[in-house]
Design an enzyme around this catalytic site. Structure first.
Site, PDB file in Angstrom:
ATOM      1  N   THR A   1       0.833  -1.208   0.000  1.00  0.00           N
ATOM      2  CA  THR A   1       0.000   0.000   0.000  1.00  0.00           C
ATOM      3  C   THR A   1       0.864   1.252   0.000  1.00  0.00           C
ATOM      4  O   THR A   1       0.609   2.196  -0.758  1.00  0.00           O
ATOM      5  CB  THR A   1      -0.951   0.005   1.209  1.00  0.00           C
ATOM      6  OG1 THR A   1      -1.896  -1.067   1.058  1.00  0.00           O
ATOM      7  CG2 THR A   1      -1.700   1.321   1.320  1.00  0.00           C
TER       8      THR A   1
ATOM      9  N   ASN B   1      -6.425  -8.659  -7.671  1.00  0.00           N
ATOM     10  CA  ASN B   1      -6.423  -9.382  -6.414  1.00  0.00           C
ATOM     11  C   ASN B   1      -7.707 -10.166  -6.152  1.00  0.00           C
ATOM     12  O   ASN B   1      -7.710 -11.122  -5.376  1.00  0.00           O
ATOM     13  CB  ASN B   1      -6.182  -8.411  -5.254  1.00  0.00           C
ATOM     14  CG  ASN B   1      -7.129  -7.225  -5.275  1.00  0.00           C
ATOM     15  OD1 ASN B   1      -7.197  -6.509  -6.278  1.00  0.00           O
ATOM     16  ND2 ASN B   1      -7.861  -7.003  -4.196  1.00  0.00           N
TER      17      ASN B   1
ATOM     18  N   SER C   1       5.815  -8.274   0.769  1.00  0.00           N
ATOM     19  CA  SER C   1       6.447  -9.480   1.290  1.00  0.00           C
ATOM     20  C   SER C   1       5.440 -10.546   1.717  1.00  0.00           C
ATOM     21  O   SER C   1       5.637 -11.737   1.451  1.00  0.00           O
ATOM     22  CB  SER C   1       7.332  -9.099   2.486  1.00  0.00           C
ATOM     23  OG  SER C   1       7.681 -10.217   3.256  1.00  0.00           O
ATOM     24  N   HIS C   2       4.346 -10.135   2.368  1.00  0.00           N
ATOM     25  CA  HIS C   2       3.471 -11.146   2.969  1.00  0.00           C
ATOM     26  C   HIS C   2       2.598 -11.871   1.955  1.00  0.00           C
ATOM     27  O   HIS C   2       1.875 -12.806   2.301  1.00  0.00           O
ATOM     28  CB  HIS C   2       2.608 -10.534   4.082  1.00  0.00           C
ATOM     29  CG  HIS C   2       1.427  -9.746   3.627  1.00  0.00           C
ATOM     30  ND1 HIS C   2       0.141 -10.222   3.720  1.00  0.00           N
ATOM     31  CD2 HIS C   2       1.336  -8.514   3.105  1.00  0.00           C
ATOM     32  CE1 HIS C   2      -0.700  -9.310   3.261  1.00  0.00           C
ATOM     33  NE2 HIS C   2      -0.002  -8.259   2.886  1.00  0.00           N
TER      34      HIS C   2
ATOM     35  N   CYS D   1      -8.821  -6.127   2.349  1.00  0.00           N
ATOM     36  CA  CYS D   1      -8.788  -4.726   2.769  1.00  0.00           C
ATOM     37  C   CYS D   1     -10.179  -4.103   2.823  1.00  0.00           C
ATOM     38  O   CYS D   1     -10.366  -3.028   3.376  1.00  0.00           O
ATOM     39  CB  CYS D   1      -7.902  -3.919   1.828  1.00  0.00           C
ATOM     40  SG  CYS D   1      -6.208  -4.517   1.782  1.00  0.00           S
TER      41      CYS D   1
END
Length: 395
Positions: free
Chosen positions: A74, A154, A203-204, A328
């Site tokens: 983000t 996504n 990363s996650h 989100c």
């Protein structure tokens, strides 16, 4: 069949791999130095930071100097769009994006419109979620300075024609940014081959820790800092670095690069079994997104005559974790903006389910879902007067 735990929400987040955690642990304890310090405690940490930067660069075929660490995807999207807009506003104030972007991009563009006088064009997509390149060309103005189109969606998994979009941008001297949070580590991403200028990563999403991401900034791109206060990241992103997180990101990137082909092959096979099974077993079902040009682990369905929230709760009671869209926006009662953009009605959009697969999933997991999902859908539909009317021959 006995209840088992099946996680199919990898698009929301991935479990951290043991090798990643093992790489991180020393940087919480004995290797605690500040990377900006010139003594030996700082130098050994600085070395680990640069090794991680090199691994992230290798994953996307970038130069090491083009990788800047952030607190997540983000922030990377915010920085790319705001940083480029503010640094190049003397050239123009027009930005082009799409209606199906992640809110990290959409809300950033809306902010620039509302508070800084920028003009934003939001492109339509077709029924599969793919941008119309003709409309993109026609939307370009003399004042257009940036095009931002996500690499892969996504929610519905559709992969965009990134190389063609970048080529259109280059022909007009416009910078191209892509949110590649879902794509990196799941499909081949080569920033040089694709000619990308700015790209966000997280990363996650690739079995690394939360709270760390990166922005790829092509050499020569003019970009204002988003965070001020220090000289870290070559004076472009202030703040003491999250060394343990960055080391974990680097290790996750290394593993993703080495295993990419096997990862794609395995997930594509499981995805096809899941999609075919659901479409075969459950009538009045639609697959959302492009049938084949999609992320290897993404399967998004809409089931008529039911509510997605009831479906998710019923699956959860059987140990199956899925999603109705982006994590989100999971607290919102509004239908997915992505599903609305591809032409679904409110009613059908509300009956949607995203099952996203990952490295730990097995064929037995898919079988468990295929054994239970049809029963859940049928039970929920039996509560719908409209479904009863349709199945009895009504319109």
């Amino acid at each position: 069949m006995e209840k088992r735990k099946v996680y199919m929400d990898y698009a929301a987040t991935t479990p951290m791999k043991k090798e990643v955690l093992d790489a991180m642990m020393p940087y919480y304890t004995e290797l605690f130095g500040n990377a900006s310090s010139i003594h030996c405690f700082g130098r050994e940490v600085k070395s680990a930071l640069e090794t991680a930067r090199e691994e992230v660069a290798k994953l996307i075929n970038a130069n090491t100097s083009e990788i800047y660490f952030t607190a997540g995807g983000t922030e990377a999207d915010n920085w790319a769009i705001k940083g480029y807009a503010f640094a190049n506003k003397e050239r123009g104030n027009h930005i082009i994006t799409t209606k199906i972007e992640h809110h990290a991009v959409l809300h950033t563009c809306e902010y620039l419109e509302k508070y800084h006088g920028f003009e934003v064009t939001y492109l339509d997509v077709d029924k599969d979620g793919i941008v119309d390149l003709k409309q993109l060309r026609e939307s370009i103005k003399d004042t257009t300075i940036l095009i931002s189109v996500m690499f892969a969606n996504n929610e519905i998994g559709t992969i965009q024609p990134i190389k063609e979009i970048a080529q259109i941008a280059k022909e007009k001297g416009i910078a191209f940014h892509t949110d590649a949070v879902q794509a990196v580590g799941n499909v081949k991403v080569d920033v040089k081959e694709l000619d990308i200028d700015l790209m966000a990563m997280s990363s996650h999403k690739i079995y690394g820790p939360k709270g760390v991401g990166a922005l790829y900034v092509k050499k020569g791109i003019k970009l204002h800092p988003l965070v001020h206060g220090g000289a870290q990241e070559k004076k472009r992103r202030a703040g003491t670095e999250n060394i343990a997180g960055i080391v974990g990101f680097g290790k996750a990137a290394q593993i993703a690069r080495i295993n990419l082909d096997n990862h794609i092959e395995k997930l594509t096979s499981l995805r096809e079994k899941l999609i075919n099974g659901v479409l075969d077993k459950i009538p009045y079902t639609r697959l959302n997104g492009h049938r084949t040009n999609r992320l290897p682990g993404n399967a998004n369905f809409s089931f008529e005559f039911i509510e997605g929230e009831a479906l998710l709760l019923s699956l959860d009671m059987l140990g199956i974790a899925g999603s109705s869209g982006s994590a989100c926006t999971s607290g919102s009662l509004d239908p997915s903006h992505v599903l609305m953009a591809i032409g679904l009605s409110h009613e059908i959009a509300h009956g949607s389910l995203r099952l996203s697969l990952g490295d730990m999933n097995t064929e037995e997991d898919v079988d468990y879902v295929l054994d239970n999902l049809p029963k859940i859908v049928e039970r929920l539909r039996m509560m719908s007067p409209l479904y009863e009317k349709v199945t009895k021959g009504g319109n």
